[in-house]
Design a protein around this motif. Structure first.
Motif, PDB file in Angstrom:
ATOM      1  N   ARG A  60      -3.127   7.170  -4.665  1.00  0.00           N
ATOM      2  CA  ARG A  60      -4.441   6.800  -4.127  1.00  0.00           C
ATOM      3  C   ARG A  60      -4.579   5.285  -4.087  1.00  0.00           C
ATOM      4  O   ARG A  60      -3.901   4.553  -4.815  1.00  0.00           O
ATOM      5  N   TYR A  91       0.563   4.141  -2.902  1.00  0.00           N
ATOM      6  CA  TYR A  91       0.404   5.583  -2.685  1.00  0.00           C
ATOM      7  C   TYR A  91       1.551   6.351  -3.331  1.00  0.00           C
ATOM      8  O   TYR A  91       1.345   7.419  -3.922  1.00  0.00           O
ATOM      9  N   ARG A 145      -7.880  -5.287   7.262  1.00  0.00           N
ATOM     10  CA  ARG A 145      -6.979  -5.182   8.395  1.00  0.00           C
ATOM     11  C   ARG A 145      -7.164  -6.346   9.358  1.00  0.00           C
ATOM     12  O   ARG A 145      -7.151  -7.497   8.939  1.00  0.00           O
ATOM     13  N   GLN A 153      -3.395   1.610  14.429  1.00  0.00           N
ATOM     14  CA  GLN A 153      -4.746   2.116  14.190  1.00  0.00           C
ATOM     15  C   GLN A 153      -5.328   2.731  15.452  1.00  0.00           C
ATOM     16  O   GLN A 153      -4.983   2.338  16.568  1.00  0.00           O
ATOM     17  N   SER A 161       0.833  -1.207   0.000  1.00  0.00           N
ATOM     18  CA  SER A 161       0.000   0.000   0.000  1.00  0.00           C
ATOM     19  C   SER A 161       0.868   1.258   0.000  1.00  0.00           C
ATOM     20  O   SER A 161       0.519   2.262  -0.644  1.00  0.00           O
ATOM     21  N   PHE A 183      -9.256   6.280  -0.958  1.00  0.00           N
ATOM     22  CA  PHE A 183      -8.244   6.961  -0.150  1.00  0.00           C
ATOM     23  C   PHE A 183      -7.265   7.671  -1.090  1.00  0.00           C
ATOM     24  O   PHE A 183      -6.495   7.028  -1.800  1.00  0.00           O
ATOM     25  N   THR A 191      -2.690   6.263   6.016  1.00  0.00           N
ATOM     26  CA  THR A 191      -3.908   6.261   5.214  1.00  0.00           C
ATOM     27  C   THR A 191      -4.444   7.690   5.207  1.00  0.00           C
ATOM     28  O   THR A 191      -4.784   8.211   6.267  1.00  0.00           O
ATOM     29  N   HIS A 214       3.386   1.853   7.937  1.00  0.00           N
ATOM     30  CA  HIS A 214       2.492   1.478   9.042  1.00  0.00           C
ATOM     31  C   HIS A 214       2.867   0.145   9.690  1.00  0.00           C
ATOM     32  O   HIS A 214       2.182  -0.304  10.596  1.00  0.00           O
TER      33      HIS A 214
END
Length: 354
Positions: free
Chosen positions: A54, A49, A289, A95, A45, A58, A120, A68
């Motif tokens: 995107r 990005y 997730r 998170q 991810s 998102f 995110t 992350h």
């Protein structure tokens, strides 16, 4: 509070546009801890990005800190947190759910509509020297778990969520499409949950060979073997590829009352074999997730049932984030790790609590 008030941060300014900036160290709110970041895994991810700006809805509309998958050491604590936690080695569950909505109260905090998830948009991530997180989401690492493995507990949590959804129990058979990092981790998680027949499908011979070292009992080339007709039916299918054909063929490979779990990021819409799903009562679901996976992940790694350290094929400093994000173009690359404070001397993967 730490005496350090400034930090270096890698920031995504636009598509394939990165810069290292000097920013304030974040304030520590009540109930939070401040973590000095040790290691950050590069996720698909992050790469998406970086290249496209995107993922679905998102969209990166302002400068964003990626990353992350992380571990580190608690540097300071906010009000209400035991000061004895300072100095503790932790893996961060990246998170912040609201804890009050219907999904949170039902125990599905991963589906919280008010979730603030690292990296995110518009929430900054962990390609930084310091981050804050709620104390309960800073999970203590035993000495047997390195900082690199601690960072990779995040993708392992994805694998655990997938095999739980797939209903893997001792003796299960499972087909996994895709031998990238998530597919490899799903294979390890399936083995740890007791699956006895773990078949990994991938187009790349080197990836298939590597899968055999990480839990797979068999690999197949989907251009040569039809998983839907040439192999016995599976109890479960996990897609870690996102490829429409792999998803459709994988579902067809599931036997009666089996399960298909979609993990890979693929097209927003696909054609599925509805007749097969209906006639065999196949459960098709996705995962978003994870919830309540970290304690299991830590135990699987600490006990040696899952090997995360061996997944690391590249190590980069904060000034080398671009190289880390572009390392996926190397067919030998499996998992890259960024060290915001600098790569420790003598082998980063050995940096444990001992």
């Amino acid at each position: 509070m730490t005496s350090i008030d400034r930090q270096r941060v890698s920031v995504l300014l636009g598509t394939e546009d990165l810069a290292v900036e000097d920013r304030p160290v974040p304030a520590v709110d009540p109930g939070d801890v401040l973590v000095r970041v040790a290691a950050v895994g590069v996720c698909g991810s992050d790469v998406h990005y970086y290249r496209h700006g995107r993922i679905g809805d998102f969209v990166v509309e302002e400068p964003l800190v990626l990353g992350h998958e992380l571990s580190g050491t608690i540097e300071a604590v906010g009000d209400g947190v035991d000061p004895a936690r300072v100095g503790e080695r932790v893996a961060v569950e990246p998170q912040r759910p609201c804890h009050r909505c219907a999904q949170c109260l039902a125990g599905r905090y991963n589906l919280c509509p008010h979730m603030r998830f690292y990296a995110t948009p518009p929430i900054d991530g962990a390609f930084a020297e310091f981050v804050t997180i709620e104390s309960e989401f800073a999970h203590t690492l035993p000495d047997a778990v390195s900082f690199e493995a601690g960072a990779l507990l995040e993708p392992l949590s994805v694998g655990i969520a997938a095999v739980r959804k797939a209903g893997i129990v001792p003796g299960s058979s499972v087909l996994i499409a895709g031998a990238g990092p998530i597919g490899i981790i799903c294979a390890q998680a399936a083995r740890a949950f007791g699956a006895s027949h773990i078949v990994v499908s991938d187009l790349v011979p080197e990836r298939r060979e590597r899968a055999l070292s990480f839990g797979a009992t068999e690999t197949v080339d989907p251009t040569v073997v039809s998983v839907a007709s040439d192999l016995p039916p599976f109890d479960a299918f996990i897609d870690a590829s996102g490829a429409p054909r792999a998803v459709a063929d994988g579902i067809r490979a599931v036997g009666p009352a089996g399960a298909a779990v979609l993990v890979g990021l693929g097209n927003s819409e696909m054609t599925l074999p509805v007749e097969h799903i209906q006639n065999l009562e196949v459960t098709v679901t996705g995962i978003f997730r994870y919830t309540g996976t970290w304690s299991v992940a830590i135990e699987l790694v600490a006990s040696g049932q899952v090997d995360l350290d061996s997944l690391v094929t590249g190590r980069f400093g904060l000034d080398e984030v671009r190289d880390a994000l572009e390392s996926d173009t190397d067919p030998e690359s499996l998992k890259s790790v960024v060290y915001p404070g600098g790569i420790p001397a003598g082998g980063a993967h050995l940096q444990s609590g001992t």
